[in-house]
Design an enzyme around this catalytic site. Sequence first.
Site, PDB file in Angstrom:
ATOM      1  CG  PHE A 138      -1.938  -1.039   1.308  1.00 40.77           C
ATOM      2  CD1 PHE A 138      -2.810  -1.257   0.252  1.00 40.77           C
ATOM      3  CD2 PHE A 138      -2.049  -1.827   2.440  1.00 40.77           C
ATOM      4  CE1 PHE A 138      -3.786  -2.253   0.331  1.00 40.77           C
ATOM      5  CE2 PHE A 138      -3.024  -2.819   2.525  1.00 40.77           C
ATOM      6  CZ  PHE A 138      -3.889  -3.032   1.469  1.00 40.77           C
ATOM      7  CD  GLU A 139      -1.203   6.215  -2.176  1.00 47.09           C
ATOM      8  OE1 GLU A 139      -0.695   6.367  -3.288  1.00 47.09           O
ATOM      9  OE2 GLU A 139      -2.165   6.872  -1.763  1.00 47.09           O
ATOM     10  N   GLY A 140       0.772   3.906   1.569  1.00 45.14           N
ATOM     11  CA  GLY A 140       1.116   4.483   2.871  1.00 45.14           C
ATOM     12  C   GLY A 140       2.490   3.999   3.349  1.00 45.14           C
ATOM     13  N   GLY A 141       3.000   2.911   2.745  1.00 47.15           N
ATOM     14  CA  GLY A 141       4.320   2.408   3.113  1.00 47.15           C
ATOM     15  C   GLY A 141       4.294   0.980   3.628  1.00 47.15           C
ATOM     16  N   GLY A 150      -0.866   7.888  -5.839  1.00 49.72           N
ATOM     17  CA  GLY A 150       0.213   7.041  -6.357  1.00 49.72           C
ATOM     18  C   GLY A 150      -0.093   6.506  -7.752  1.00 49.72           C
TER      19      GLY A 150
END
Lengths: 255, 321
Positions: free
Chosen positions: A53-56, A134
């Site tokens: 996920f783009e949150g990391g 993203g």
Amino acid sequence: MTDTTRYTAAEILAILSARQLKDGQVVFAGVGTPLLAATLAQRLRCPGLTILFEGGVVGAFVEPGKLPPSTNDQRCTKRANMVLGSADVLLLLQRGYVDIGFMGGAQIDQFGNLNSSFIGDPAAPKTRLPGTGGGNDISSLTNMIVAMKHEKRRFVEKVDFITSPGFIRGGTSRAESGLPAGGMFRVITELAIFGFDEKTRRMKVLALNPGVSRENVQDNTGFDLVFDEQIAITEPPTEHELETLRSIDPERMFI
Amino acid sequence: MLNAQVEPYQRLRENLSQRDRSLREKVMTLEEAASFVQDGMKVGIGGSTMSRTPMAMIWELVRQRRKNLSCSRAITSTDGDILFGSGVSDHIITSWFAQGILWGLSKVMRRHVEQGLARYEEWSHMAVGMRFRAGGMGVPFLPIRSMLGSDVMDQRPEAKQIDCPFTGEKLLLVPALNPDVALIHVQRCDAYGNAQIDGLQFMDIDLALAANRVILTTERIVSNDQIRRAPDQTKIPFFCVDAVVEVPYGSAPHECFGIYEPMLNHMEAYVAKVNSDPVEGMREYLERYFYEPKSWNEYLALIGMEEVLDASQKGRSIYND
């Protein structure tokens, strides 16, 4: 058309999207249907699916009934292998560690370009949409699966604005623009499954959803679709698929 | 050609050398910390979407009626609405701007951008991150391989497409972003500003290194001994930090990892209010929640005990199993 007695359009979208994923893949998933479908695939057939996920987040196992409201919330980190900074998780795409990018779409064109930025002229937009997030990075750097609603106004000949590139102007224009890797792989809708012609890079119908005709699909599309000679009919969602999906999203956040 | 956006290296170094970077206590109030932010400054905002938003600091800037701030953030949620709607900011650099995926388009953002009242400068998510990283590295740009071929790139003359001098490939150079001030909310730090972040760190480390000043708000101030017991958890070193403000629930109604989840009832009510009337709804919301409360605690009381406790129970549940 969609058999509304057994499942909704959002449900068949999630289930058919989940079927596209393979065990062992590394998948970069956006919020909504992609997150749901990747989680569904994990529960059904792909326990070794690594979800980013783009949150990391690297290697999430989202908990049924506790779907995150975005891909930047703590719920995304449930049972993950690792958390990284946002730029670093996106750089994994650039290095080439990600097999599939998986996103929703607001507007798509015949070459698989996605628009989530502007309706109308960007200089004086009729509607300012939320933007890329993203999406641009994912679609620039890996093979994409897009899950979206099938409507004529969403399937247009040319998007108002290329937010996330598909095959740009078709042919070899993607690579010539500086994007030698990745590209649109599949588009999944409640009507059909689409791929892209190897040469022209135009969208083509690979399989029709159960109960959907070629005319249904073409009538809901704002450009001429390519149809293969032989077109498969997709197997309808099974009870097991539907039950599992509903158990993951009991509050119907995304379905 | 000089890119006016990029801070000259000499100025960056001078700016840093003039900061008092000694090991000293920096604990102050929200009101005092706000003095680091002047009208027209470039302000970097930590966290992302509804997570670890430095809401208390934004709340204070709204109350002090700052103007014309140029803000930047990984992904912008209702914080961006508030910044535009209050007149504190008329320019936001980010990759995504809506209230949250659950609620569709932000009528507040739409009104401001479509009527030309404010600018939403869109970059890809990775580009925003690499702009902060270049800023934190002390280099004027970094190359990336996204945005190429898209209209997002065409909208950004600040970025330069080049042919790589080593390989001849097309690359995009994104300019360093060095905010004048960064606002960052963390779970805990000491009085010196050694900050520990649990869970998702987003772009906050790069942002802290890039900025010329850093205001930390924190759920708790802990002793320096406690920081030293787990130095691997320290993500921002004290010498980046200029102000430390202890603000429990400082991200409300957004989440703070491991402490509280987003306060979704409040968010729902907010969205319904401002999207039904982005002018009057926003005015009423700001009046009730931003201008009228005498303190941050009073603001939390308005959100309500039940909502705060429910969000806390969910937030802490991440550590339950």
